[in-house]
Design a protein around this motif. Structure first.
Motif, PDB file in Angstrom:
ATOM      1  N   ASP A 169       4.176  -3.976   3.010  1.00 26.09           N
ATOM      2  CA  ASP A 169       5.105  -3.180   2.211  1.00 26.09           C
ATOM      3  C   ASP A 169       4.558  -1.758   2.048  1.00 26.09           C
ATOM      4  O   ASP A 169       3.499  -1.564   1.454  1.00 26.09           O
ATOM      5  CB  ASP A 169       5.306  -3.824   0.839  1.00 26.09           C
ATOM      6  N   PHE A 170       5.307  -0.770   2.550  1.00 28.82           N
ATOM      7  CA  PHE A 170       4.847   0.612   2.537  1.00 28.82           C
ATOM      8  C   PHE A 170       5.954   1.537   2.041  1.00 28.82           C
ATOM      9  O   PHE A 170       7.133   1.180   2.023  1.00 28.82           O
ATOM     10  CB  PHE A 170       4.433   1.052   3.949  1.00 28.82           C
ATOM     11  N   GLU A 171       5.557   2.767   1.683  1.00 27.68           N
ATOM     12  CA  GLU A 171       6.546   3.753   1.266  1.00 27.68           C
ATOM     13  C   GLU A 171       6.958   4.612   2.452  1.00 27.68           C
ATOM     14  O   GLU A 171       6.128   5.034   3.261  1.00 27.68           O
ATOM     15  CB  GLU A 171       6.005   4.625   0.127  1.00 27.68           C
ATOM     16  N   PHE A 172       8.259   4.843   2.536  1.00 31.18           N
ATOM     17  CA  PHE A 172       8.799   5.654   3.620  1.00 31.18           C
ATOM     18  C   PHE A 172       9.690   6.783   3.103  1.00 31.18           C
ATOM     19  O   PHE A 172       9.946   7.736   3.837  1.00 31.18           O
ATOM     20  CB  PHE A 172       9.587   4.782   4.599  1.00 31.18           C
ATOM     21  N   ALA A 173      10.162   6.697   1.866  1.00 31.93           N
ATOM     22  CA  ALA A 173      11.000   7.771   1.325  1.00 31.93           C
ATOM     23  C   ALA A 173      10.169   9.027   1.105  1.00 31.93           C
ATOM     24  O   ALA A 173      10.530  10.115   1.567  1.00 31.93           O
ATOM     25  CB  ALA A 173      11.657   7.325   0.024  1.00 31.93           C
ATOM     26  N   VAL A 174       9.042   8.891   0.415  1.00 35.21           N
ATOM     27  CA  VAL A 174       8.166  10.027   0.158  1.00 35.21           C
ATOM     28  C   VAL A 174       7.256  10.306   1.351  1.00 35.21           C
ATOM     29  O   VAL A 174       6.843  11.440   1.570  1.00 35.21           O
ATOM     30  CB  VAL A 174       7.330   9.776  -1.118  1.00 35.21           C
ATOM     31  N   GLY A 210       4.914  -9.445  14.773  1.00 37.37           N
ATOM     32  CA  GLY A 210       6.040 -10.220  14.284  1.00 37.37           C
ATOM     33  C   GLY A 210       6.188 -10.273  12.777  1.00 37.37           C
ATOM     34  O   GLY A 210       7.023 -11.029  12.269  1.00 37.37           O
ATOM     35  N   ARG A 211       5.420  -9.488  12.067  1.00 42.62           N
ATOM     36  CA  ARG A 211       5.483  -9.531  10.609  1.00 42.62           C
ATOM     37  C   ARG A 211       6.639  -8.698  10.066  1.00 42.62           C
ATOM     38  O   ARG A 211       7.118  -7.770  10.709  1.00 42.62           O
ATOM     39  CB  ARG A 211       4.154  -9.066  10.015  1.00 42.62           C
ATOM     40  N   SER A 212       7.073  -9.037   8.864  1.00 43.04           N
ATOM     41  CA  SER A 212       8.153  -8.297   8.218  1.00 43.04           C
ATOM     42  C   SER A 212       7.598  -7.046   7.537  1.00 43.04           C
ATOM     43  O   SER A 212       6.399  -6.946   7.258  1.00 43.04           O
ATOM     44  CB  SER A 212       8.844  -9.178   7.176  1.00 43.04           C
ATOM     45  N   VAL A 213       8.504  -6.101   7.264  1.00 47.24           N
ATOM     46  CA  VAL A 213       8.135  -4.836   6.635  1.00 47.24           C
ATOM     47  C   VAL A 213       8.927  -4.655   5.352  1.00 47.24           C
ATOM     48  O   VAL A 213      10.169  -4.714   5.366  1.00 47.24           O
ATOM     49  CB  VAL A 213       8.403  -3.644   7.579  1.00 47.24           C
ATOM     50  N   GLY A 214       8.216  -4.478   4.254  1.00 51.42           N
ATOM     51  CA  GLY A 214       8.853  -4.032   3.027  1.00 51.42           C
ATOM     52  C   GLY A 214       9.088  -2.540   3.161  1.00 51.42           C
ATOM     53  O   GLY A 214       8.129  -1.760   3.248  1.00 51.42           O
ATOM     54  N   TYR A 215      10.343  -2.146   3.207  1.00 55.86           N
ATOM     55  CA  TYR A 215      10.696  -0.776   3.593  1.00 55.86           C
ATOM     56  C   TYR A 215      11.079   0.042   2.362  1.00 55.86           C
ATOM     57  O   TYR A 215      12.195  -0.050   1.847  1.00 55.86           O
ATOM     58  CB  TYR A 215      11.851  -0.804   4.598  1.00 55.86           C
ATOM     59  N   GLY A 216      10.124   0.850   1.884  1.00 53.31           N
ATOM     60  CA  GLY A 216      10.388   1.714   0.731  1.00 53.31           C
ATOM     61  C   GLY A 216      11.355   2.818   1.093  1.00 53.31           C
ATOM     62  O   GLY A 216      11.024   3.701   1.900  1.00 53.31           O
ATOM     63  N   VAL A 265       0.867  -1.180   0.000  1.00 55.24           N
ATOM     64  CA  VAL A 265       0.000   0.000   0.000  1.00 55.24           C
ATOM     65  C   VAL A 265       0.899   1.224   0.000  1.00 55.24           C
ATOM     66  O   VAL A 265       1.718   1.398   0.910  1.00 55.24           O
ATOM     67  CB  VAL A 265      -0.917   0.035   1.245  1.00 55.24           C
ATOM     68  N   CYS A 266       0.764   2.058  -1.014  1.00 56.76           N
ATOM     69  CA  CYS A 266       1.563   3.285  -1.043  1.00 56.76           C
ATOM     70  C   CYS A 266       0.742   4.437  -0.461  1.00 56.76           C
ATOM     71  O   CYS A 266      -0.460   4.310  -0.217  1.00 56.76           O
ATOM     72  CB  CYS A 266       2.028   3.601  -2.465  1.00 56.76           C
ATOM     73  N   GLY A 267       1.392   5.566  -0.235  1.00 61.57           N
ATOM     74  CA  GLY A 267       0.700   6.734   0.285  1.00 61.57           C
ATOM     75  C   GLY A 267       0.773   6.865   1.788  1.00 61.57           C
ATOM     76  O   GLY A 267       1.416   6.079   2.494  1.00 61.57           O
ATOM     77  N   VAL A 300      14.280  -4.432   1.909  1.00 62.42           N
ATOM     78  CA  VAL A 300      14.575  -3.106   1.380  1.00 62.42           C
ATOM     79  C   VAL A 300      14.104  -3.028  -0.065  1.00 62.42           C
ATOM     80  O   VAL A 300      14.461  -3.867  -0.900  1.00 62.42           O
ATOM     81  CB  VAL A 300      16.093  -2.832   1.465  1.00 62.42           C
ATOM     82  N   ASP A 301      13.299  -1.996  -0.371  1.00 64.14           N
ATOM     83  CA  ASP A 301      12.807  -1.853  -1.747  1.00 64.14           C
ATOM     84  C   ASP A 301      12.481  -0.396  -2.052  1.00 64.14           C
ATOM     85  O   ASP A 301      12.520   0.455  -1.155  1.00 64.14           O
ATOM     86  CB  ASP A 301      11.588  -2.761  -1.988  1.00 64.14           C
ATOM     87  N   PRO A 302      12.162  -0.060  -3.296  1.00 66.06           N
ATOM     88  CA  PRO A 302      11.693   1.293  -3.610  1.00 66.06           C
ATOM     89  C   PRO A 302      10.298   1.526  -3.031  1.00 66.06           C
ATOM     90  O   PRO A 302       9.594   0.589  -2.645  1.00 66.06           O
ATOM     91  CB  PRO A 302      11.658   1.312  -5.146  1.00 66.06           C
ATOM     92  N   ASP A 303       9.880   2.777  -2.998  1.00 67.26           N
ATOM     93  CA  ASP A 303       8.545   3.113  -2.511  1.00 67.26           C
ATOM     94  C   ASP A 303       7.452   2.417  -3.327  1.00 67.26           C
ATOM     95  O   ASP A 303       6.442   1.984  -2.781  1.00 67.26           O
ATOM     96  CB  ASP A 303       8.321   4.622  -2.597  1.00 67.26           C
ATOM     97  N   CYS A 304       7.646   2.375  -4.622  1.00 63.53           N
ATOM     98  CA  CYS A 304       6.620   1.841  -5.516  1.00 63.53           C
ATOM     99  C   CYS A 304       7.316   1.326  -6.778  1.00 63.53           C
ATOM    100  O   CYS A 304       8.541   1.213  -6.817  1.00 63.53           O
ATOM    101  CB  CYS A 304       5.596   2.937  -5.846  1.00 63.53           C
TER     102      CYS A 304
END
Length: 298
Positions: free
Chosen positions: A206-211, A226-232, A186-188, A265-269
């Motif tokens: 998985d979320f965006e954190f850069a923007v 305990g879940r993992s985070v896709g870190y934008g 989910v972005c935004g 670790v990934d891009p925001d979107c």
């Protein structure tokens, strides 16, 4: 949950710039685009790649081949596809790399992109549930093909336009059909929706954190169970290629909240709207940043 035996593994949200092959003899011009997307991800050093999602936008790639949908309109009961939609390109990616994510556009996002022109559905919530059943079939095809995880993209969740309780039910219907890990992207800005989003039964959020750095504060006050985070940590909307140092600082901020072992670790979107050079540069610097930090937390 262990997807890969590496701290701070790198991945992508999905889409990549379309580099089509030109010429009269290009029977499948987008085959070259798939090959390019996969090759560029591997050259950058991405740990869990995608097929590049180059065969259309995130809506049309699915709705154009689902029975019950004609163009942008729902004209009858939505049914599962007669054959897999994304598996051929995913299998190509799997032939080049062991760790590949299958990607589905979420049922609520699809439902809100379509016009309902049949009495079969009273509202988009009912439509989303049938879309979920159709997508669950595609998800099982991807699982059988050998993907490491299935990611479900629901950008509509952060906009306030979707019924989140119904959206969660639809996503969970897909998740419950699988044995492999699942991820919700989910972005935004998450501030107004996070409590509902966290109720989805996925292994990775998985979320965006850069923007949207405010999402860090929002998540820091919640129990992720305990879940993992896709870190934008890379801005997908900007053509500027962030320096390795900038990305390192962003990841370090995330580590303070989530811990390195909980993060992918990934891009925001997706990077589809950028040039190939920009997308490749962003991925390479992101991989370098994760690699710089990894020894400290391994």
């Amino acid at each position: 949950m262990t997807l890969i035996s590496k701290t701070l593994p790198t991945t992508v949200v999905g889409s990549y710039p379309v580099v089509a092959k030109k010429g009269l003899f290009a029977l499948d011009p987008l085959k070259h685009a798939v090959e390019t997307a996969v090759a560029d991800q591997l050259e950058a050093g991405i740990d869990i790649i995608s097929d590049g999602q180059v065969r259309g936008d995130m809506v049309q790639a699915f709705t154009s081949r689902l029975p019950g949908i004609k163009g942008q309109a729902v004209v009858g009961k939505v049914q599962p596809p007669a054959k897999p939609l994304t598996v051929a390109d995913t299998r190509y990616a799997l032939s080049k790399h062991a760790k590949v994510k299958g990607i589905l556009t979420g049922p609520s996002t699809l439902a809100h992109a379509l016009k309902i022109e049949t009495p079969m559905y009273r509202n988009r919530e009912e439509l989303a549930l049938d879309l979920a059943q159709a997508l669950a079939v595609e998800a099982r095809y991807l699982e059988a093909a050998g993907v490491t995880l299935v990611q479900i993209d629901e950008p509509i969740f952060s906009t306030g336009a979707a019924d989140l309780a119904a959206g969660r039910q639809a996503v969970n219907a897909i998740v419950s059909s699988l044995r492999i890990p699942t991820c919700l992207h989910v972005c935004g800005d998450l501030a107004s929706v996070i409590d509902e989003v966290l109720k989805v039964n996925v292994a990775i959020l998985d979320f965006e954190f850069a923007v949207s750095p405010g999402n860090l504060e929002v998540l820091s006050a919640r129990d992720l169970r305990g879940r993992s985070v896709g870190y934008g940590c890379v801005d997908s909307s900007s053509s500027a290629v962030e320096s390795v140092e900038t990305i390192v600082r962003r990841i370090e901020t995330g580590i303070e909240v989530f811990g390195a072992r909980a993060m992918l670790v990934d891009p925001d979107c997706g990077l589809r709207m950028q040039s190939r050079e920009t997308a490749s540069g962003k991925l390479k610097n992101m991989v370098a940043a994760a690699g710089e930090l990894r020894p400290e937390y391994t």
